[in-house]
Design a protein around this motif. Structure first.
Motif, PDB file in Angstrom:
ATOM      1  N   GLY A 129      63.607  46.054  -7.570  1.00  0.00           N
ATOM      2  CA  GLY A 129      63.124  46.305  -6.216  1.00  0.00           C
ATOM      3  C   GLY A 129      61.619  46.453  -6.157  1.00  0.00           C
ATOM      4  N   ALA A 130      61.018  47.080  -7.173  1.00  0.00           N
ATOM      5  CA  ALA A 130      59.562  47.239  -7.203  1.00  0.00           C
ATOM      6  C   ALA A 130      58.875  45.886  -7.337  1.00  0.00           C
ATOM      7  N   LEU A 131      59.478  45.003  -8.124  1.00  0.00           N
ATOM      8  CA  LEU A 131      58.900  43.662  -8.290  1.00  0.00           C
ATOM      9  C   LEU A 131      58.847  42.921  -6.970  1.00  0.00           C
ATOM     10  N   PHE A 132      59.970  42.918  -6.254  1.00  0.00           N
ATOM     11  CA  PHE A 132      59.999  42.234  -4.957  1.00  0.00           C
ATOM     12  C   PHE A 132      59.108  42.940  -3.950  1.00  0.00           C
ATOM     13  N   TYR A 133      59.070  44.284  -3.990  1.00  0.00           N
ATOM     14  CA  TYR A 133      58.275  45.051  -3.025  1.00  0.00           C
ATOM     15  C   TYR A 133      56.784  44.767  -3.202  1.00  0.00           C
ATOM     16  N   ILE A 176      77.624  67.794  -6.974  1.00  0.00           N
ATOM     17  CA  ILE A 176      77.798  67.011  -8.204  1.00  0.00           C
ATOM     18  C   ILE A 176      77.688  65.520  -7.914  1.00  0.00           C
ATOM     19  N   VAL A 177      78.337  65.068  -6.833  1.00  0.00           N
ATOM     20  CA  VAL A 177      78.268  63.647  -6.476  1.00  0.00           C
ATOM     21  C   VAL A 177      76.835  63.248  -6.133  1.00  0.00           C
ATOM     22  N   LEU A 178      76.157  64.059  -5.333  1.00  0.00           N
ATOM     23  CA  LEU A 178      74.772  63.751  -4.964  1.00  0.00           C
ATOM     24  C   LEU A 178      73.855  63.779  -6.175  1.00  0.00           C
ATOM     25  N   SER A 179      74.123  64.705  -7.109  1.00  0.00           N
ATOM     26  CA  SER A 179      73.269  64.800  -8.297  1.00  0.00           C
ATOM     27  C   SER A 179      73.469  63.610  -9.232  1.00  0.00           C
ATOM     28  N   ILE A 180      74.728  63.233  -9.467  1.00  0.00           N
ATOM     29  CA  ILE A 180      74.999  62.132 -10.399  1.00  0.00           C
ATOM     30  C   ILE A 180      74.535  60.796  -9.829  1.00  0.00           C
ATOM     31  N   LEU A 181      74.783  60.571  -8.541  1.00  0.00           N
ATOM     32  CA  LEU A 181      74.401  59.302  -7.917  1.00  0.00           C
ATOM     33  C   LEU A 181      73.011  59.347  -7.310  1.00  0.00           C
ATOM     34  N   GLY A 182      72.305  60.451  -7.490  1.00  0.00           N
ATOM     35  CA  GLY A 182      70.943  60.550  -6.957  1.00  0.00           C
ATOM     36  C   GLY A 182      70.005  59.475  -7.468  1.00  0.00           C
ATOM     37  N   PRO A 183      69.979  59.182  -8.788  1.00  0.00           N
ATOM     38  CA  PRO A 183      69.084  58.103  -9.254  1.00  0.00           C
ATOM     39  C   PRO A 183      69.364  56.763  -8.597  1.00  0.00           C
ATOM     40  N   ILE A 184      70.637  56.480  -8.298  1.00  0.00           N
ATOM     41  CA  ILE A 184      70.956  55.220  -7.614  1.00  0.00           C
ATOM     42  C   ILE A 184      70.365  55.223  -6.208  1.00  0.00           C
ATOM     43  N   ALA A 185      70.471  56.366  -5.507  1.00  0.00           N
ATOM     44  CA  ALA A 185      69.903  56.463  -4.161  1.00  0.00           C
ATOM     45  C   ALA A 185      68.386  56.283  -4.206  1.00  0.00           C
ATOM     46  N   PHE A 186      67.726  56.875  -5.192  1.00  0.00           N
ATOM     47  CA  PHE A 186      66.282  56.713  -5.334  1.00  0.00           C
ATOM     48  C   PHE A 186      65.935  55.257  -5.623  1.00  0.00           C
ATOM     49  N   ALA A 187      66.741  54.609  -6.472  1.00  0.00           N
ATOM     50  CA  ALA A 187      66.458  53.212  -6.817  1.00  0.00           C
ATOM     51  C   ALA A 187      66.617  52.295  -5.609  1.00  0.00           C
ATOM     52  N   ILE A 188      67.643  52.536  -4.803  1.00  0.00           N
ATOM     53  CA  ILE A 188      67.854  51.696  -3.620  1.00  0.00           C
ATOM     54  C   ILE A 188      66.727  51.889  -2.616  1.00  0.00           C
ATOM     55  N   SER A 189      66.154  53.110  -2.563  1.00  0.00           N
ATOM     56  CA  SER A 189      65.076  53.360  -1.602  1.00  0.00           C
ATOM     57  C   SER A 189      63.810  52.585  -1.930  1.00  0.00           C
ATOM     58  N   TRP A 207      63.706  49.393  -2.453  1.00  0.00           N
ATOM     59  CA  TRP A 207      63.820  48.110  -1.767  1.00  0.00           C
ATOM     60  C   TRP A 207      63.335  48.243  -0.322  1.00  0.00           C
ATOM     61  N   ASP A 208      62.656  47.223   0.115  1.00  0.00           N
ATOM     62  CA  ASP A 208      62.109  47.226   1.467  1.00  0.00           C
ATOM     63  C   ASP A 208      63.250  47.195   2.488  1.00  0.00           C
ATOM     64  N   GLY A 209      63.213  48.140   3.430  1.00  0.00           N
ATOM     65  CA  GLY A 209      64.258  48.268   4.435  1.00  0.00           C
ATOM     66  C   GLY A 209      65.236  49.390   4.136  1.00  0.00           C
ATOM     67  N   PHE A 210      65.202  49.932   2.921  1.00  0.00           N
ATOM     68  CA  PHE A 210      66.110  51.024   2.535  1.00  0.00           C
ATOM     69  C   PHE A 210      65.333  52.307   2.221  1.00  0.00           C
ATOM     70  N   GLN A 211      64.110  52.426   2.753  1.00  0.00           N
ATOM     71  CA  GLN A 211      63.290  53.604   2.450  1.00  0.00           C
ATOM     72  C   GLN A 211      63.921  54.901   2.940  1.00  0.00           C
ATOM     73  N   THR A 229      66.850  55.871   2.656  1.00  0.00           N
ATOM     74  CA  THR A 229      67.865  56.388   1.737  1.00  0.00           C
ATOM     75  C   THR A 229      67.370  57.621   1.000  1.00  0.00           C
ATOM     76  N   LEU A 230      66.100  57.628   0.620  1.00  0.00           N
ATOM     77  CA  LEU A 230      65.518  58.772  -0.087  1.00  0.00           C
ATOM     78  C   LEU A 230      65.513  60.014   0.793  1.00  0.00           C
ATOM     79  N   THR A 231      65.093  59.862   2.032  1.00  0.00           N
ATOM     80  CA  THR A 231      65.056  61.004   2.953  1.00  0.00           C
ATOM     81  C   THR A 231      66.455  61.530   3.243  1.00  0.00           C
ATOM     82  N   GLN A 232      67.396  60.611   3.446  1.00  0.00           N
ATOM     83  CA  GLN A 232      68.771  61.025   3.727  1.00  0.00           C
ATOM     84  C   GLN A 232      69.368  61.780   2.539  1.00  0.00           C
ATOM     85  N   TRP A 233      69.082  61.321   1.317  1.00  0.00           N
ATOM     86  CA  TRP A 233      69.613  62.009   0.133  1.00  0.00           C
ATOM     87  C   TRP A 233      69.059  63.424   0.058  1.00  0.00           C
ATOM     88  N   LEU A 234      67.767  63.591   0.292  1.00  0.00           N
ATOM     89  CA  LEU A 234      67.152  64.918   0.227  1.00  0.00           C
ATOM     90  C   LEU A 234      67.732  65.854   1.279  1.00  0.00           C
TER      91      LEU A 234
END
Length: 331
Positions: free
Chosen positions: A35-39, A193-206, A208-212, A214-219
């Protein structure tokens, strides 16, 4: 059953499963890197196509998120938990102080109620075996007193039966009250537990352009769910304070030698029912503190359960009120 041990078990479960978020970081690094490469490529291409200078500061966002993903358990979760932990400890200390005062007042009230019933000759034999035997000796065993003696045994038996039923119903409500708090804590731990384990995935998806967002929603969701336990402790502390004030009023009334105590504990039962229903409003109150979406189905189920519990509680309260009214009319 030690309810505090169950809550400690849930906290230990969260601490033991927290390192699993590091396993997701490996997958999240790949998603975030792509995502960083494309961004970065998109932002640079847009600047070049418009013949504008390249703004470097927005391009640092993917790298900052990448650092958070690499050290997710320590930087992200460690920081949030360290900031929010004093809130949990403060509300828990508040609850422990109120419960300690309530237990001391309840013991004092029980002792004064027994003394008040012993002062009254009409009720002393109901709570004391010595007074019961003394009254039997006063009546004697003549045929004319057999009816009175039989009535005494029946009254003593009815008093013990009603006391047993009242104590059983009170213990049942206390179990339901503690179980409601445990349900909230269990669901809270599962969500964290679910938010903590899948947190890195949520950060990674954020990244990508258009999914920013996701980070705020997770927090917001993580903080909102984290606040469930402090809010539940504050609610329990409020109920304990109300019950303490009621017991203090009863203690003042028991100081009057002419006062005959009412051992029905109706007010206590009503507040226990209110507490059971009130625990299901904790997620809603947490949503007022910090706005978080994504739990619509859960909130609908919670509201439906609270409504059904309220109907059951209303029926139970009506039955108790009818019982009291019948006793008053009989008197």
């Amino acid at each position: 059953m030690e309810w505090n041990n169950l809550h400690e078990l849930l906290r230990s479960l969260y601490d033991e499963m927290l390192p699993l978020s590091a396993d997701m970081a490996t997958v999240a690094k790949g998603i975030a890197g792509l995502g960083a490469l494309f961004y970065v490529a998109l932002k640079v291409w847009q600047a070049l196509s418009r013949a504008e200078p390249i703004d470097v500061f927005p391009l640092l966002r993917p790298f900052a998120i990448g650092l958070c993903i690499m050290f997710f358990p320590t930087i992200v979760l460690g920081t949030i938990n360290a900031v929010m932990s004093p809130v949990v400890k403060g509300t828990n200390a508040m609850l422990e102080n109120q419960v300690l005062d309530l237990n001391q007042l309840q013991q004092q009230k029980d002792l004064l109620e027994r003394e008040a019933m012993l002062r009254n000759p009409e009720t002393a034999y109901l709570v004391s075996d010595e007074e019961f035997d003394k009254k039997l000796d006063e009546l004697g065993w003549s045929p004319s007193d057999l009816v009175a003696i039989s009535g005494m045994y029946m009254e003593r038996g009815m008093y013990d039966l009603k006391k047993s039923i009242r104590d059983w119903f009170r213990e049942l409500l206390e179990v339901l009250f503690q179980a409601s708090a445990l349900v909230i804590d269990t669901i809270r731990t599962f969500f964290l537990i679910v938010l903590s384990i899948l947190g890195p995935i949520a950060f990674a998806i954020s990244v990508w352009d258009g999914f920013q967002s996701t980070l705020t929603q997770w927090l917001t969701r993580y903080i909102s769910v984290y606040l469930w336990l402090p809010i539940a402790d504050m609610f329990s502390s409020m109920l304990a304070k109300i019950q303490s004030l009621i017991i203090e009023r009863d203690i003042d009334m028991l100081a009057d030698p002419t006062y005959i105590p009412d051992t029905s504990n109706t007010v206590y039962i009503i507040f226990m029912i209110i507490g059971i229903v009130g625990y299901f409003t904790v997620p809603t109150v947490a949503g007022w503190v910090i706005q978080a979406g994504g739990a619509g189905n859960f909130m609908r189920n919670v509201n439906s359960t609270a409504s059904k519990t309220g109907n059951i509680a209303g029926a139970g309260t009506g039955a108790v009120a009818g019982n009291i009214g019948g006793r008053l009319m009989n008197k």
